[in-house]
Write a protein that holds these residues in place. Structure first.
Motif, PDB file in Angstrom:
ATOM      1  N   GLU A 136     -26.344  75.833  -7.166  1.00 13.53           N
ATOM      2  CA  GLU A 136     -27.473  75.120  -6.665  1.00 13.53           C
ATOM      3  C   GLU A 136     -27.575  75.640  -5.239  1.00 13.53           C
ATOM      4  O   GLU A 136     -28.701  75.712  -4.789  1.00 13.53           O
ATOM      5  CB  GLU A 136     -26.521  73.801  -6.312  1.00 13.53           C
ATOM      6  N   ALA A 137     -26.628  76.166  -4.329  1.00  9.46           N
ATOM      7  CA  ALA A 137     -26.842  76.760  -3.372  1.00  9.46           C
ATOM      8  C   ALA A 137     -27.568  77.983  -3.419  1.00  9.46           C
ATOM      9  O   ALA A 137     -28.716  78.362  -2.685  1.00  9.46           O
ATOM     10  CB  ALA A 137     -25.560  77.152  -2.738  1.00  9.46           C
ATOM     11  N   ALA A 138     -27.491  78.879  -4.529  1.00 11.43           N
ATOM     12  CA  ALA A 138     -28.310  80.092  -4.481  1.00 11.43           C
ATOM     13  C   ALA A 138     -29.676  79.775  -4.921  1.00 11.43           C
ATOM     14  O   ALA A 138     -30.460  80.463  -4.364  1.00 11.43           O
ATOM     15  CB  ALA A 138     -27.658  80.965  -5.549  1.00 11.43           C
ATOM     16  N   VAL A 139     -30.001  78.686  -5.771  1.00  8.97           N
ATOM     17  CA  VAL A 139     -31.260  78.310  -5.967  1.00  8.97           C
ATOM     18  C   VAL A 139     -32.039  77.747  -4.755  1.00  8.97           C
ATOM     19  O   VAL A 139     -33.163  78.207  -4.800  1.00  8.97           O
ATOM     20  CB  VAL A 139     -31.065  77.038  -7.127  1.00  8.97           C
ATOM     21  N   GLY A 140     -31.219  77.148  -3.959  1.00  8.74           N
ATOM     22  CA  GLY A 140     -32.090  76.727  -2.617  1.00  8.74           C
ATOM     23  C   GLY A 140     -32.418  77.876  -1.816  1.00  8.74           C
ATOM     24  O   GLY A 140     -33.487  77.921  -1.349  1.00  8.74           O
ATOM     25  N   ILE A 141     -31.607  78.853  -1.788  1.00  8.98           N
ATOM     26  CA  ILE A 141     -31.921  79.838  -0.708  1.00  8.98           C
ATOM     27  C   ILE A 141     -32.879  80.625  -1.634  1.00  8.98           C
ATOM     28  O   ILE A 141     -33.821  81.186  -0.584  1.00  8.98           O
ATOM     29  CB  ILE A 141     -30.480  80.853  -0.950  1.00  8.98           C
ATOM     30  N   LEU A 142     -32.948  81.015  -2.683  1.00 12.23           N
ATOM     31  CA  LEU A 142     -33.975  81.977  -3.039  1.00 12.23           C
ATOM     32  C   LEU A 142     -35.129  81.338  -3.436  1.00 12.23           C
ATOM     33  O   LEU A 142     -36.311  81.913  -3.174  1.00 12.23           O
ATOM     34  CB  LEU A 142     -33.458  82.584  -4.408  1.00 12.23           C
ATOM     35  N   SER A 143     -35.127  79.959  -3.659  1.00  8.79           N
ATOM     36  CA  SER A 143     -36.388  79.286  -3.474  1.00  8.79           C
ATOM     37  C   SER A 143     -37.257  79.364  -2.242  1.00  8.79           C
ATOM     38  O   SER A 143     -38.568  79.480  -2.091  1.00  8.79           O
ATOM     39  CB  SER A 143     -36.300  77.748  -3.956  1.00  8.79           C
ATOM     40  N   GLU A 144     -36.415  79.071  -1.261  1.00 10.18           N
ATOM     41  CA  GLU A 144     -36.779  79.090   0.146  1.00 10.18           C
ATOM     42  C   GLU A 144     -37.479  80.648   0.398  1.00 10.18           C
ATOM     43  O   GLU A 144     -38.353  80.741   0.930  1.00 10.18           O
ATOM     44  CB  GLU A 144     -35.980  78.834   1.010  1.00 10.18           C
ATOM     45  N   TYR A 145     -36.697  81.650  -0.055  1.00 10.41           N
ATOM     46  CA  TYR A 145     -37.027  82.980   0.076  1.00 10.41           C
ATOM     47  C   TYR A 145     -38.475  83.287  -0.253  1.00 10.41           C
ATOM     48  O   TYR A 145     -39.290  83.922   0.355  1.00 10.41           O
ATOM     49  CB  TYR A 145     -36.014  83.962  -0.254  1.00 10.41           C
ATOM     50  N   SER A 149     -38.182  82.931 -10.159  1.00 10.09           N
ATOM     51  CA  SER A 149     -39.352  82.899 -11.191  1.00 10.09           C
ATOM     52  C   SER A 149     -40.094  81.539 -11.132  1.00 10.09           C
ATOM     53  O   SER A 149     -41.259  81.393 -11.068  1.00 10.09           O
ATOM     54  CB  SER A 149     -38.578  83.019 -12.594  1.00 10.09           C
ATOM     55  N   GLU A 150     -39.122  80.605 -11.274  1.00  7.84           N
ATOM     56  CA  GLU A 150     -39.810  79.146 -11.199  1.00  7.84           C
ATOM     57  C   GLU A 150     -40.554  78.893  -9.861  1.00  7.84           C
ATOM     58  O   GLU A 150     -41.707  78.102 -10.187  1.00  7.84           O
ATOM     59  CB  GLU A 150     -38.897  78.182 -11.555  1.00  7.84           C
ATOM     60  N   THR A 151     -39.982  79.214  -8.941  1.00 12.24           N
ATOM     61  CA  THR A 151     -40.823  79.048  -7.496  1.00 12.24           C
ATOM     62  C   THR A 151     -41.981  79.835  -7.537  1.00 12.24           C
ATOM     63  O   THR A 151     -43.169  79.461  -7.061  1.00 12.24           O
ATOM     64  CB  THR A 151     -39.848  79.502  -6.418  1.00 12.24           C
ATOM     65  N   MET A 152     -42.080  81.059  -7.975  1.00 10.59           N
ATOM     66  CA  MET A 152     -43.257  81.835  -7.972  1.00 10.59           C
ATOM     67  C   MET A 152     -44.392  80.961  -8.859  1.00 10.59           C
ATOM     68  O   MET A 152     -45.561  80.925  -8.519  1.00 10.59           O
ATOM     69  CB  MET A 152     -42.958  83.253  -8.302  1.00 10.59           C
ATOM     70  N   LYS A 153     -43.986  80.706 -10.099  1.00 10.87           N
ATOM     71  CA  LYS A 153     -44.681  80.222 -11.060  1.00 10.87           C
ATOM     72  C   LYS A 153     -45.503  78.741 -10.472  1.00 10.87           C
ATOM     73  O   LYS A 153     -46.663  78.318 -10.377  1.00 10.87           O
ATOM     74  CB  LYS A 153     -44.134  79.621 -12.481  1.00 10.87           C
ATOM     75  N   ALA A 196     -46.185  83.980   4.095  1.00 13.33           N
ATOM     76  CA  ALA A 196     -46.550  84.922   4.859  1.00 13.33           C
ATOM     77  C   ALA A 196     -47.775  85.939   4.457  1.00 13.33           C
ATOM     78  O   ALA A 196     -48.600  86.450   4.937  1.00 13.33           O
ATOM     79  CB  ALA A 196     -45.429  85.917   5.153  1.00 13.33           C
ATOM     80  N   MET A 197     -47.588  86.122   2.786  1.00 14.22           N
ATOM     81  CA  MET A 197     -48.861  86.641   2.201  1.00 14.22           C
ATOM     82  C   MET A 197     -50.184  86.054   1.986  1.00 14.22           C
ATOM     83  O   MET A 197     -51.148  86.878   2.155  1.00 14.22           O
ATOM     84  CB  MET A 197     -48.335  87.248   0.745  1.00 14.22           C
ATOM     85  N   THR A 198     -49.944  84.751   2.060  1.00 18.69           N
ATOM     86  CA  THR A 198     -51.305  84.046   1.722  1.00 18.69           C
ATOM     87  C   THR A 198     -51.749  83.270   2.773  1.00 18.69           C
ATOM     88  O   THR A 198     -52.916  82.942   3.171  1.00 18.69           O
ATOM     89  CB  THR A 198     -51.044  83.094   0.713  1.00 18.69           C
ATOM     90  N   GLY A 199     -50.921  83.162   4.048  1.00 15.21           N
ATOM     91  CA  GLY A 199     -51.350  82.065   5.156  1.00 15.21           C
ATOM     92  C   GLY A 199     -51.245  80.693   4.606  1.00 15.21           C
ATOM     93  O   GLY A 199     -51.620  79.733   5.336  1.00 15.21           O
ATOM     94  N   ALA A 200     -50.942  80.403   3.517  1.00 14.23           N
ATOM     95  CA  ALA A 200     -51.181  78.899   2.922  1.00 14.23           C
ATOM     96  C   ALA A 200     -49.959  78.358   3.439  1.00 14.23           C
ATOM     97  O   ALA A 200     -48.727  78.609   3.103  1.00 14.23           O
ATOM     98  CB  ALA A 200     -51.256  78.801   1.421  1.00 14.23           C
ATOM     99  N   ARG A 201     -49.996  77.038   4.055  1.00 18.42           N
ATOM    100  CA  ARG A 201     -48.792  76.155   4.273  1.00 18.42           C
ATOM    101  C   ARG A 201     -48.307  75.822   2.747  1.00 18.42           C
ATOM    102  O   ARG A 201     -48.964  75.293   1.942  1.00 18.42           O
ATOM    103  CB  ARG A 201     -49.040  74.894   4.945  1.00 18.42           C
ATOM    104  N   THR A 202     -46.920  75.717   2.725  1.00 19.69           N
ATOM    105  CA  THR A 202     -46.390  75.393   1.488  1.00 19.69           C
ATOM    106  C   THR A 202     -45.018  74.631   1.409  1.00 19.69           C
ATOM    107  O   THR A 202     -44.460  75.017   2.479  1.00 19.69           O
ATOM    108  CB  THR A 202     -46.362  76.521   0.403  1.00 19.69           C
ATOM    109  N   ASN A 203     -44.799  73.877   0.845  1.00 22.89           N
ATOM    110  CA  ASN A 203     -43.530  73.184   0.694  1.00 22.89           C
ATOM    111  C   ASN A 203     -42.647  74.225  -0.335  1.00 22.89           C
ATOM    112  O   ASN A 203     -43.109  74.632  -1.315  1.00 22.89           O
ATOM    113  CB  ASN A 203     -43.481  72.003   0.071  1.00 22.89           C
ATOM    114  N   VAL A 204     -41.267  74.066  -0.089  1.00 24.98           N
ATOM    115  CA  VAL A 204     -40.480  74.899  -0.906  1.00 24.98           C
ATOM    116  C   VAL A 204     -40.246  74.077  -2.371  1.00 24.98           C
ATOM    117  O   VAL A 204     -39.644  72.567  -2.105  1.00 24.98           O
ATOM    118  CB  VAL A 204     -39.004  75.257  -0.520  1.00 24.98           C
ATOM    119  N   PRO A 205     -40.633  74.443  -3.453  1.00 24.25           N
ATOM    120  CA  PRO A 205     -40.382  73.784  -4.636  1.00 24.25           C
ATOM    121  C   PRO A 205     -38.791  73.374  -4.980  1.00 24.25           C
ATOM    122  O   PRO A 205     -38.010  74.341  -4.550  1.00 24.25           O
ATOM    123  CB  PRO A 205     -40.828  74.624  -5.749  1.00 24.25           C
TER     124      PRO A 205
END
Length: 319
Positions: A62-71, A150-154, A78-87
């Motif tokens: 669970e901790a790893a999922v949170g860290i890498l989703s935020e990453y 993977s899931e965050t990017m999708k 930073a790449m798009t300039g779009a404000r987004t929430n962490v899934p």
């Protein structure tokens, strides 16, 4: 917007460092749990210890999922300039087709029993069991992290990504398989092929922005230089000639293997005649030793019962 190398490096190093701390804490808890364990032949005791490790694993995943989703979300922003929430989404749980996490971590006791059957040495048996427990834990954290990226990017609408090698996280640097695989771009519908103790991350490729290409290039250049120095100038050619294959592991999903190597998935690990004959040659002498120890008054009844059952199975297969 373009993601600068400085920004990318910041988020990559922060994510790697945080996941490493989670992994180290989980491994410490895991080793402590099994280090003091004595009920290797008692089903209920093994199930209890396996459940305790499963709880540690679920928290670490669970901790790893949170860290890498935020990453991924921060890099995307930073790449798009779009404000987004962490899934947000749950941990993946047990490996596909492997039963529960309790079943998975119960394998630690089987390693102890099998090693003791071959060595009659409790110290060696414990060390191998601890190594198995550690490998299972780190693999499950790795799998959770891979799925999180993977899931965050999708969910953010990213369709492509690149493998990001992390040579500084391994004592021997990035393996040749990961270096070879870092040259391609993946679709987010495909999970990143990994291997045991793999440290690679992923990074989005968006509208022609491919920050991972430049970041990998510098690490690969250093890997070639170090390999060449160690191999007297031939290291680059050896690394360049590494060819990889992707195989589907029934529990781990896509895994990297060296092209031409025999791949053994979880469905290929059963006994065959050749393996049974080899194992019989190892454990029959230990049977005689255990019988002598029992005659001398030592309580080895559980180990002896396991030994006799194992020998019966091996003889059936060898026949």
């Amino acid at each position: 917007m373009a993601l600068s190398a400085t920004e990318a490096t910041y988020w990559i190093e922060q994510a790697s460092s945080n996941v490493r701390r989670v992994e180290e804490a989980a491994v410490t808890s895991t080793r402590s749990l099994w280090q003091s364990f004595t009920g290797w032949y008692a089903g209920a005791a093994v199930a209890g210890a396996a459940l305790a490790q499963a709880e540690v694993s679920e928290a670490a995943q669970e901790a790893a999922v949170g860290i890498l989703s935020e990453y991924v979300a921060e890099v995307f922003q930073a790449m798009t300039g779009a404000r987004t929430n962490v899934p947000r989404f749950g941990v993946p749980g047990a490996r596909a087709g492997a039963g529960s996490l309790v079943d998975i971590y119960g394998r630690v006791a089987e390693v102890y029993r099998n090693t003791f059957a071959k060595t009659a040495d409790p110290t060696v048996s414990l060390e191998r069991a601890l190594l198995r427990a550690t490998d299972l834990m780190t693999a499950d954290i790795m799998l959770a992290g891979r799925l999180a990226q993977s899931e965050t990017m999708k969910r953010l609408g990213v369709t492509q990504y690149r493998r990001l090698i992390r040579p500084e996280l391994s004592a021997t640097g990035t393996c040749g398989l990961c270096i070879a695989a870092a040259d391609r771009i993946y679709k987010t519908g495909d999970l990143l092929p990994m291997h045991e103790r793999c440290k690679c991350l992923t990074i989005p490729v968006i509208d022609g922005q491919d920050p991972g290409r430049g970041l990998n290039a510098e690490d690969i250049r250093k890997a070639y230089a170090e390999a060449a120095a160690l191999a007297g100038g031939t290291g680059k050619s050896k690394l360049s000639n590494v060819r990889f294959a992707v195989n589907d592991h029934g529990e781990l999903g896509p895994v990297l293997t060296r092209e031409g190597d025999n791949f053994r998935g979880p469905n290929d690990t059963g006994l065959n005649r050749e393996r049974a004959v080899r194992e019989l040659a190892q454990i029959l002498p230990i049977l005689a030793l255990l019988q002598k120890r029992q005659t001398a008054g030592e309580n080895v009844s559980d180990a002896l019962a396991y030994q006799q059952e194992r020998i019966a199975l091996l003889r059936r297969v060898a026949a």
